[in-house]
Scaffold this motif. Structure first.
Motif, mmCIF file in Angstrom:
data_model
loop_
_atom_site.group_PDB
_atom_site.id
_atom_site.type_symbol
_atom_site.label_atom_id
_atom_site.label_comp_id
_atom_site.label_asym_id
_atom_site.label_seq_id
_atom_site.Cartn_x
_atom_site.Cartn_y
_atom_site.Cartn_z
ATOM 1 N N LYS A 154 0.833 -1.206 0.000
ATOM 2 C CA LYS A 154 0.000 0.000 0.000
ATOM 3 C C LYS A 154 0.869 1.257 0.000
ATOM 4 O O LYS A 154 0.638 2.192 -0.761
ATOM 5 N N ARG A 155 1.881 1.270 0.855
ATOM 6 C CA ARG A 155 2.784 2.429 0.929
ATOM 7 C C ARG A 155 3.964 2.306 -0.029
ATOM 8 O O ARG A 155 4.743 3.228 -0.157
ATOM 9 N N LYS A 156 4.085 1.102 -0.646
ATOM 10 C CA LYS A 156 5.201 0.845 -1.570
ATOM 11 C C LYS A 156 6.542 1.069 -0.871
ATOM 12 O O LYS A 156 7.432 1.773 -1.364
ATOM 13 N N GLN A 157 6.680 0.431 0.310
ATOM 14 C CA GLN A 157 7.892 0.598 1.106
ATOM 15 C C GLN A 157 8.444 -0.758 1.549
ATOM 16 O O GLN A 157 7.687 -1.692 1.830
ATOM 17 N N LEU A 158 9.763 -0.840 1.594
ATOM 18 C CA LEU A 158 10.470 -1.954 2.211
ATOM 19 C C LEU A 158 11.149 -1.430 3.470
ATOM 20 O O LEU A 158 11.795 -0.379 3.434
ATOM 21 N N VAL A 159 10.991 -2.144 4.572
ATOM 22 C CA VAL A 159 11.692 -1.787 5.806
ATOM 23 C C VAL A 159 12.695 -2.894 6.100
ATOM 24 O O VAL A 159 12.316 -4.049 6.290
ATOM 25 N N VAL A 160 13.974 -2.537 6.108
ATOM 26 C CA VAL A 160 15.055 -3.487 6.349
ATOM 27 C C VAL A 160 15.575 -3.264 7.764
ATOM 28 O O VAL A 160 16.080 -2.190 8.084
ATOM 29 N N ARG A 161 15.447 -4.298 8.609
ATOM 30 C CA ARG A 161 15.919 -4.213 9.997
ATOM 31 C C ARG A 161 17.057 -5.212 10.186
ATOM 32 O O ARG A 161 16.865 -6.410 9.991
ATOM 33 N N ILE A 162 18.208 -4.717 10.578
ATOM 34 C CA ILE A 162 19.349 -5.588 10.871
ATOM 35 C C ILE A 162 19.218 -6.064 12.317
ATOM 36 O O ILE A 162 19.218 -5.240 13.241
ATOM 37 N N VAL A 163 19.082 -7.374 12.518
ATOM 38 C CA VAL A 163 18.920 -7.920 13.866
ATOM 39 C C VAL A 163 20.238 -8.439 14.425
ATOM 40 O O VAL A 163 20.344 -8.670 15.633
ATOM 41 N N THR A 164 21.218 -8.645 13.570
ATOM 42 C CA THR A 164 22.567 -9.003 14.007
ATOM 43 C C THR A 164 23.534 -8.020 13.358
ATOM 44 O O THR A 164 23.751 -8.058 12.146
ATOM 45 N N ALA A 165 24.079 -7.115 14.156
ATOM 46 C CA ALA A 165 24.926 -6.048 13.619
ATOM 47 C C ALA A 165 26.124 -6.623 12.865
ATOM 48 O O ALA A 165 26.696 -7.643 13.258
ATOM 49 N N GLN A 166 26.472 -5.964 11.758
ATOM 50 C CA GLN A 166 27.581 -6.395 10.908
ATOM 51 C C GLN A 166 28.753 -5.418 11.020
ATOM 52 O O GLN A 166 28.558 -4.207 11.127
ATOM 53 N N ASN A 167 29.941 -5.969 10.995
ATOM 54 C CA ASN A 167 31.157 -5.143 11.053
ATOM 55 C C ASN A 167 31.685 -4.967 9.628
ATOM 56 O O ASN A 167 32.431 -5.799 9.114
ATOM 57 N N ILE A 168 31.286 -3.886 8.978
ATOM 58 C CA ILE A 168 31.629 -3.647 7.581
ATOM 59 C C ILE A 168 32.757 -2.628 7.492
ATOM 60 O O ILE A 168 32.729 -1.587 8.157
ATOM 61 N N ALA A 169 33.748 -2.922 6.668
ATOM 62 C CA ALA A 169 34.879 -1.998 6.488
ATOM 63 C C ALA A 169 34.404 -0.665 5.920
ATOM 64 O O ALA A 169 33.377 -0.592 5.238
ATOM 65 N N ALA A 170 35.168 0.370 6.185
ATOM 66 C CA ALA A 170 34.782 1.723 5.773
ATOM 67 C C ALA A 170 34.694 1.868 4.263
ATOM 68 O O ALA A 170 33.964 2.734 3.754
ATOM 69 N N ASP A 171 35.440 1.047 3.517
ATOM 70 C CA ASP A 171 35.425 1.160 2.062
ATOM 71 C C ASP A 171 34.448 0.180 1.413
ATOM 72 O O ASP A 171 34.516 -0.068 0.208
ATOM 73 N N LYS A 172 33.518 -0.389 2.208
ATOM 74 C CA LYS A 172 32.551 -1.340 1.684
ATOM 75 C C LYS A 172 31.119 -0.900 2.000
ATOM 76 O O LYS A 172 30.883 -0.098 2.906
ATOM 77 N N SER A 173 30.170 -1.424 1.237
ATOM 78 C CA SER A 173 28.749 -1.169 1.458
ATOM 79 C C SER A 173 27.975 -2.468 1.296
ATOM 80 O O SER A 173 28.384 -3.359 0.550
ATOM 81 N N LEU A 174 26.823 -2.540 1.972
ATOM 82 C CA LEU A 174 25.907 -3.659 1.804
ATOM 83 C C LEU A 174 24.800 -3.235 0.838
ATOM 84 O O LEU A 174 24.203 -2.162 0.998
ATOM 85 N N GLU A 175 24.547 -4.061 -0.175
ATOM 86 C CA GLU A 175 23.533 -3.739 -1.175
ATOM 87 C C GLU A 175 22.496 -4.854 -1.248
ATOM 88 O O GLU A 175 22.846 -6.037 -1.298
#
Length: 242
Positions: A154-175
């Protein structure tokens, strides 16, 4: 029907069984298979583990007194004001007992969330669907739940909730990627390594056309090509309609 050599069907039936959407004769047949198939039991346990984090997002909600009146009227029940008050007090006490709700398990919690969503968003003579009608639990290669994603058509929205925090390097992104049943992928946007984020939900995002969601580890800012990830898949999960 033999489902032992059909892993995709096993996953689909197990997910529906845990969510409580597998009903009637289909549910009885599945339970019969379940008593005789150790692998299928493991699939069900995995789905229970993957979907359990959804319970953490169930907010406390107090239905108004009109809800019980509407149920009494619809079911054709007649009660005295005293018995009505007693029943309503009993319901309120159950709602406030958090340990009771958590002890029910994943299926009962999901059903309760959907029920409260319907009751709180309806008038006595009007029935509306729940706000979030799609869900996915994304897990890593060790079956550890990492993210819960809900979709609101209805709202055309996705809500992404991270339940286990990830340790991502500063030069990386999650897609985040939508994977079609033909294996084609489409970027849905970047997600955080902790907390939650809201993304647009495309029209094609239904469970039949897009049965799988996946998150890859990309260079900072994403892959640069919305149709082609460049990094490895770090977690994934089935996209289900509820």
């Amino acid at each position: 029907m033999n489902i032992q050599n059909k892993p995709n069907l096993q996953q689909k039936l197990a997910a529906e069984y845990v969510l409580g959407t597998l009903r009637g004769g289909a549910r009885r047949r599945f339970e019969n298979w379940l008593t005789r198939d150790a692998h299928l039991q493991q699939v069900v346990r995995q789905w229970e583990s993957n979907l359990l984090p959804m319970a953490e997002f169930a907010k406390k909600a107090q239905p108004s007194s009109s809800v019980w009146h509407a149920l009494e009227k619809r079911l054709g029940l007649t009660t005295t004001s005293s018995s009505l008050s007693e029943r309503w007090a009993y319901w309120r006490n159950l709602r406030e007992d958090l340990a009771f709700w958590r002890g029910l398990g994943m299926v009962s919690t999901t059903a309760a969330v959907v029920l409260v969503s319907v009751l709180m968003s309806k008038q006595p003579d009007q029935v509306l669907p729940p706000t979030s009608n799609y869900v996915a639990t994304l897990s890593d290669d060790k079956a550890q739940p990492i993210a819960v994603i809900t979709g609101d058509t209805k709202r055309k929205q996705l809500v992404v909730r991270i339940v286990t925090a990830q340790n991502i390097a500063a030069d990386k992104s999650l897609e985040l990627w939508a994977v079609s049943k033909e294996g084609k992928v489409k970027s849905l946007g970047l997600v955080a390594d902790n907390g939650s984020i809201t993304l647009p939900m495309p029209e094609y995002m239904n469970a039949e056309a897009t049965p799988l969601l996946a998150v890859t580890l990309e260079p900072k800012g994403g892959s640069g090509n919305p149709d082609k990830p460049t990094g490895p898949i770090v977690f994934k999960g089935n996209w289900l309609q509820i």
